[in-house]
Design an enzyme around this catalytic site. Structure first.
Site, PDB file in Angstrom:
ATOM      1  N   GLU A  66      37.707  28.574  37.961  1.00 20.58           N
ATOM      2  CA  GLU A  66      37.231  29.264  39.162  1.00 20.58           C
ATOM      3  C   GLU A  66      36.444  30.517  38.810  1.00 20.58           C
ATOM      4  O   GLU A  66      35.477  30.875  39.502  1.00 20.58           O
ATOM      5  CB  GLU A  66      38.423  29.618  40.059  1.00 20.58           C
ATOM      6  CG  GLU A  66      38.049  30.084  41.463  1.00 20.58           C
ATOM      7  CD  GLU A  66      37.719  31.564  41.566  1.00 20.58           C
ATOM      8  OE1 GLU A  66      37.099  31.963  42.567  1.00 20.58           O
ATOM      9  OE2 GLU A  66      38.073  32.331  40.634  1.00 20.58           O
TER      10      GLU A  66
ATOM     11  N   ASP B 187      42.833  30.136  35.637  1.00 17.33           N
ATOM     12  CA  ASP B 187      42.100  30.985  34.697  1.00 17.33           C
ATOM     13  C   ASP B 187      42.030  32.418  35.207  1.00 17.33           C
ATOM     14  O   ASP B 187      42.310  32.708  36.381  1.00 17.33           O
ATOM     15  CB  ASP B 187      40.692  30.437  34.453  1.00 17.33           C
ATOM     16  CG  ASP B 187      39.868  30.291  35.737  1.00 17.33           C
ATOM     17  OD1 ASP B 187      40.469  30.088  36.812  1.00 17.33           O
ATOM     18  OD2 ASP B 187      38.631  30.376  35.672  1.00 17.33           O
TER      19      ASP B 187
END
Length: 415
Positions: free
Chosen positions: A157, A93
């Protein structure tokens, strides 16, 4: 870079040298595949990585997560004899692009300009994901080596790792002798340091209470303006809180913990209403040895002193969470191999340092029990989370070679 080494090492070198331009183009494909978090949806980029691994001969890939929209990938490249297990990890991400007007280019249209790769998530951390993909393929191509390389690509994350490394660790899905996370490791220059420490993060809010009433009578009836009290408290906390914190100096963290006061603030109701409530949030970056229990006591002691000095101040600590700092020993063999590979590929030996922010390392190390290098990857941290994020385009292939060489040397040297 010299050409000596075992047959497996020479195979790794040859594979990565032959695919130098391809790994850069793969990084561009990853950047062009949006995965902003929030809202959080890594499916498309996970599909891209899975397909590339399969094309490159890495077929032992598991896809798992709490739901379909938030996949994590675990790829395994097994050697031909027993040995150590090395884990490489990167997250799929990115942060959102933010203010589109501040971007000179389309964030998802990666550009190559003057030797730089420009695009959202270039350094943080799709270049490292591309590099680890090709490093895994290089070891698969080498075939004969001891032990096992595991590559973990995580979701979430950038928003707390709840459905990423935290979930994987709690489910018992992360096992290895040591791990390396490919977060951008430059602060003032690229490849500046191997970060042995992931500083912790302590998050809390302070609620300030006052007197809510009609604002037209504040000159006739005594009240406490919660917003004004909050402003005064924020100013005092910014100047004094660090002096209340209990910690021992650490050689890799010479500046100690970082105190960020008022990262968010909210107060009042509307015009005509004297503010009776206000609150602000704080973000503390902690160093190894700092405990949550002591930190809570330290912050509360500061608030108690502030209220004792200002009788109208009514402040309540609302503790959110603390992710502890982690630290890996510089004597871990992977550290020496990362330095050795850097000398070969970059011509320099990166210093040992602490990563200023938090990474997935606590979930790997504290929950899963896997010692973890918190950050060693292409790019620079100050460019991450910023408009016009960029990194040196050569860093993608450099990262692939660094990960490939350090992996094969670690596995062959520790068997």
């Amino acid at each position: 870079m010299t050409g000596s080494g075992t047959n497996a090492e020479l195979a790794v070198r040859g594979f990565l040298a032959a695919n130098e331009s391809e790994v850069l183009e793969f990084a561009r494909e990853l950047i062009a595949t949006p995965s902003p978090n929030p809202p959080g949806d890594e499916r498309a980029v996970a599909d891209l990585v899975s397909a590339r691994l399969a094309r490159l001969g890495v077929t032992a890939v598991e896809r798992m997560g709490v739901n379909e929209e938030r996949p994590n990938l675990i790829a395994r490249v097994a050697g031909t004899s027993p040995g150590k297990v090395l884990m490489l990890s990167g997250h799929l991400d990115t942060k959102p692009a933010g203010d589109m007007e501040a971007w000179d280019t389309d964030p998802w249209d990666p550009q190559l300009r003057d030797g730089d790769l420009i695009g959202l998530g270039s350094g943080d951390m799709k270049a490292a994901v591309a590099a680890m993909t090709y490093a895994a393929a290089a070891l698969a191509d080498a075939s004969e080596f001891p032990g096992e390389l595991i590559v973990v690509f995580t979701a979430d994350e950038e928003a707390g790792s709840t459905v990423g490394s935290k979930w994987l660790a709690e489910e018992g899905l992360l096992t290895a002798d040591v791990a390396v996370i490919g977060e951008p490791s430059g602060i003032t220059r690229e490849w500046e340091a191997i970060h042995l420490i992931s500083r912790g993060a302590a998050l809390f809010k302070v609620k300030v209470s006052g007197t809510q009433m009609h604002s037209s009578i504040s000159d006739r009836i005594k009240g406490v303006n919660a917003t004004v009290q909050m402003a005064r408290l924020i100013d005092r906390m910014d100047r004094e809180l660090r002096g209340y914190l209990t910690f021992d100096p650490h050689p890799l963290c010479p500046t100690g913990p970082t105190v960020n006061v008022g990262v968010m603030a909210e107060a009042g109701v509307f015009y005509g209403v004297y503010p009776g409530n206000a609150e602000f949030a704080c973000d503390l970056r902690t160093i190894p040895g700092m405990s949550e229990e002591q930190l809570i006591l330290d912050v509360q002691r500061f608030l108690d002193d502030a209220m004792a000095d200002e009788p109208e101040l009514d402040a309540e600590l609302v503790w959110e969470l603390m992710v502890p700092a982690t630290e890996i020993s510089p004597d871990e063999p992977i550290v020496a191999e990362l330095q050795r590979a850097a000398r070969d590929v970059l011509g320099v030996t990166p210093k040992l340092d602490a990563f200023p922010g938090a990474t997935d390392a606590p979930h790997f190390q504290l929950t899963a029990g896997v010692p973890c290098v918190a950050a060693f990857g292409p790019g620079m941290l100050p460019r991450a989370h910023s408009p016009n994020e960029f990194m040196a385009a050569a860093g993608v292939a450099q990262a692939a070679m660094l990960y490939g060489l350090s992996a094969i040397r670690y596995l062959e040297g520790s068997s």
